[in-house]
Design an enzyme around this catalytic site. Structure first.
Site, short mmCIF file in Angstrom:
data_model
loop_
_atom_site.label_atom_id
_atom_site.label_comp_id
_atom_site.label_asym_id
_atom_site.label_seq_id
_atom_site.Cartn_x
_atom_site.Cartn_y
_atom_site.Cartn_z
N HIS A 70 72.93 -23.02 -0.71
CA HIS A 70 73.70 -23.74 0.30
C HIS A 70 72.81 -24.09 1.49
O HIS A 70 72.68 -23.31 2.45
CB HIS A 70 74.88 -22.86 0.76
CG HIS A 70 75.86 -23.56 1.63
ND1 HIS A 70 77.20 -23.22 1.66
CD2 HIS A 70 75.73 -24.58 2.51
CE1 HIS A 70 77.84 -23.99 2.52
NE2 HIS A 70 76.96 -24.83 3.06
N HIS A 72 71.56 -27.56 4.07
CA HIS A 72 71.74 -28.97 4.44
C HIS A 72 70.37 -29.54 4.77
O HIS A 72 69.76 -29.15 5.77
CB HIS A 72 72.71 -29.08 5.64
CG HIS A 72 74.07 -28.55 5.33
ND1 HIS A 72 75.06 -29.34 4.76
CD2 HIS A 72 74.61 -27.31 5.45
CE1 HIS A 72 76.15 -28.60 4.57
NE2 HIS A 72 75.89 -27.37 4.98
N LEU A 73 69.90 -30.42 3.93
CA LEU A 73 68.55 -30.97 4.12
C LEU A 73 68.58 -32.35 4.78
O LEU A 73 67.55 -32.92 5.08
CB LEU A 73 67.79 -31.01 2.79
CG LEU A 73 67.61 -29.64 2.13
CD1 LEU A 73 66.77 -29.77 0.85
CD2 LEU A 73 66.96 -28.64 3.08
N ASN A 104 76.49 -33.59 2.06
CA ASN A 104 77.00 -34.33 3.23
C ASN A 104 75.87 -35.12 3.89
O ASN A 104 75.52 -34.93 5.05
CB ASN A 104 77.74 -33.44 4.22
CG ASN A 104 76.93 -32.26 4.73
OD1 ASN A 104 75.91 -31.90 4.15
ND2 ASN A 104 77.38 -31.65 5.81
N ASP A 161 81.13 -29.88 0.86
CA ASP A 161 80.88 -28.99 2.00
C ASP A 161 80.68 -29.73 3.32
O ASP A 161 80.10 -30.82 3.37
CB ASP A 161 79.67 -28.10 1.75
CG ASP A 161 79.53 -27.07 2.86
OD1 ASP A 161 80.38 -26.17 2.93
OD2 ASP A 161 78.62 -27.20 3.68
N HIS A 188 84.47 -25.39 0.66
CA HIS A 188 84.43 -25.04 2.10
C HIS A 188 85.89 -24.86 2.49
O HIS A 188 86.63 -25.84 2.57
CB HIS A 188 83.74 -26.21 2.80
CG HIS A 188 83.94 -26.32 4.28
ND1 HIS A 188 82.87 -26.38 5.15
CD2 HIS A 188 85.04 -26.42 5.06
CE1 HIS A 188 83.31 -26.52 6.40
NE2 HIS A 188 84.63 -26.55 6.37
N ASP A 327 73.55 -21.62 4.51
CA ASP A 327 74.26 -22.71 5.21
C ASP A 327 73.34 -23.29 6.29
O ASP A 327 73.80 -23.66 7.39
CB ASP A 327 75.58 -22.24 5.81
CG ASP A 327 76.48 -23.42 6.24
OD1 ASP A 327 76.14 -24.57 5.91
OD2 ASP A 327 77.48 -23.17 6.92
N HIS A 331 70.30 -29.36 13.37
CA HIS A 331 70.82 -30.45 14.20
C HIS A 331 69.79 -30.81 15.26
O HIS A 331 69.00 -29.96 15.68
CB HIS A 331 72.12 -30.05 14.88
CG HIS A 331 73.29 -29.98 13.94
ND1 HIS A 331 73.83 -31.11 13.35
CD2 HIS A 331 74.01 -28.92 13.48
CE1 HIS A 331 74.84 -30.74 12.57
NE2 HIS A 331 74.96 -29.43 12.62
O1 DOR Z 1 78.45 -25.16 10.63
C1 DOR Z 1 78.42 -25.90 9.65
N1 DOR Z 1 77.57 -26.94 9.61
N2 DOR Z 1 79.26 -25.68 8.62
C2 DOR Z 1 79.40 -26.54 7.62
O2 DOR Z 1 80.17 -26.27 6.73
C3 DOR Z 1 78.62 -27.81 7.61
C4 DOR Z 1 77.38 -27.69 8.40
C5 DOR Z 1 76.68 -28.99 8.70
O3 DOR Z 1 76.56 -29.81 7.79
O4 DOR Z 1 76.20 -29.19 9.82
#
Ligand code: DOR
Length: 458
Positions: A70, A72-73, A104, A161, A188, A327, A331
């Site tokens: 899990h 996020h790339l 996503n 997700d 999720h 996870d 950002h």
């Molecule tokens: O905190 C989160 N950020 N939870 C998620 O389920 C998605 C993720 C994101 O893509 O930033």
């Protein structure tokens, strides 16, 4: 295609923890041509090819590389947050040799062309990257994605997700297909109606800060629904990032009843509580400084209470929870330099995952071999799909390893992150447990000389 000659590696005298083979003891590990050649009490160097690299691993644990199901790339679409290359670099610094990219992205991973794009972008990065395909087209929750097309293209799981699969009828259908296709659906769990505008756990901290809360039932209501659907369909349900004591209890009970469900927890839910939102690094009596709160603690699911943390840890220990998954949610800076309500949800976690999760080991709640299992064989078993070859030190399998010092203390410094996401509440926090060397396919892709020198001296 013939592989170029790789320098053989001998890992000498580490504590080998290989849960898939039930091995825990001091062994040497020999790597030749990218594969595990032998794991033995003592492998003499004299019979070996002259150019062998010897890594003195005294004081270190040598385990299969960690597998993160899990992450996020952000590529394609959000390359200003992270790229597959920077995410993979962050992964190997954290001991992860295989990472699975959540869909996503923009476009979302809902067709073979996007899966191919990711595979191409990942071809030269230091970690193995696998794609997770969408459950629904565009992650919009209205129509199932072409799951068969996505599997043929190589996805290892399905998920929307960032958002739940909200429509129970669609979830039922997706689980039915997952049973026949043999690939799990990772949901999720978040009932929006139970947490309108919620930004952190509902409780005394949200009250003190005047922030809209997310009650645990927003997660638990959907966990209950999904477990019932898994029972009905026999489908492969995986529950992403569980965070509440109630959720862990439901999964444990479902497993006892033989329902096909697996679950993950994130490192932050094993260590941090909602009190961290106050900005005092978990100390409720320390004022946050110029700001009323720390937006780096904003994550979905939210950080909760000590009771929830203890339940997640206990679930990991007794197997109710199958694996640790990061996870990793990088950002850009401005998305956290704003009000709590405006801030993005997410923690950049790949580089701190081991040190964070190890708090559960150092507290005595989870044994070290169990923690290693939850980072290696556990996640491989959840996904299946050929990942088990990367989750053991069985001779003949690809040589993916993490060497780490379970006791090394270090202070998190986000300015040194390989990830573009510097968004973690752990900046400046001392963690115990650090990766010394990461090996992927027999190649050293990361090493921390200070820890290795310590190994040499031991
Ligand atoms: O905190 C989160 N950020 N939870 C998620 O389920 C998605 C993720 C994101 O893509 O930033």
């Amino acid at each position: 295609m013939a592989r170029p000659h790789q320098q053989p590696i001998l890992i000498n005298g580490g504590r080998v923890i290989d849960p898939a083979n039930g091995r825990d003891g001091v062994f040497d590990v020999l790597i030749v041509d990218g594969a595990i050649k032998a794991v033995e009490r003592s492998i003499p160097t004299d019979g070996l090819d002259g150019d062998v690299r010897v890594i003195q691993a005294g004081g270190l644990v040598a385990s299969p590389g960690f597998i993160d199901i899990h992450a996020h790339l952000r590529e394609p679409g959000y390359e200003y947050k992270e790229t597959i290359a920077t995410g993979a670099e962050a992964a190997v610094r954290g001991g992860f040799t295989t990472i699975c990219a959540m869909p996503n992205t923009d476009p979302a991973i809902d067709n073979a062309a996007v899966v191919d794009y990711i595979a191409n972008r990942a071809a030269t990065v230091p970690a193995r990257v696998r794609a997770i395909g969408c459950v629904t087209k565009g992650r919009k929750g209205r129509e199932l994605a072409d799951m068969e097309e996505l599997i043929t293209a190589g996805v290892v799981a399905f998920s929307d997700d960032g958002d739940p699969v909200y429509d129970a009828g669609l979830m039922r259908l997706a689980l039915t297909y997952s049973r026949d296709l043999g690939v799990p659906v990772s949901n999720h769990c978040e009932d929006h109606e139970l947490c309108p505008g919620g930004v952190m756990a509902e409780g005394w901290v949200s009250s003190r800060l005047g922030l809209a809360g997310i009650p645990a039932v927003a997660e638990e209501a959907m966990v209950a629904r999904d477990i019932s659907l898994a029972q009905l369909t026999g489908g492969r349900l995986h529950l992403a990032h569980l965070s509440s004591a109630g959720s862990v209890a439901m999964v444990r009970q479902a497993k006892e009843r033989g329902i096909p469900v697996t679950a993950e927890v994130c490192p932050h839910h094993l260590m941090l509580t909602d009190a961290w939102a106050l900005g005092g690094k978990g100390d409720p009596n320390v004022a946050a400084g110029p700001f009323a709160y720390d937006t780096h603690t904003k994550v979905y699911p939210p950080l909760r209470t000590d009771t929830d943390v203890a339940a997640c840890v206990a679930g990991l220990a007794d197997g109710a929870i199958d694996c640790v998954a990061t996870d990793h949610a990088p950002h850009e800076r401005v998305s956290k330099e704003c009000t709590y309500h405006e801030a993005a949800f997410g923690i950049s976690a790949l580089e701190t995952a081991l040190g964070t999760a190890m708090t559960a080991v150092h507290s005595g709640a989870v044994s070290l071999p169990t923690m290693v299992a939850r980072l290696t064989a556990g996640p491989a078993r959840v996904l299946g799909n050929g990942l088990s070859q990367f989750a053991s030190l069985t001779p003949g399998t690809p040589a993916d390893l993490a060497l780490f010092d379970p006791d090394a203390t270090w202070t998190v410094d986000v300015s040194k992150f390989a990830s573009m996401g510097r968004n973690t509440p752990l900046n400046g926090v001392e963690l115990r447990g650090r990766v010394a060397v990461t090996i992927v396919g027999g190649r050293v892709v990361f090493e921390e000389p200070a820890l290795l020198n310590k190994g040499d001296a031991a």
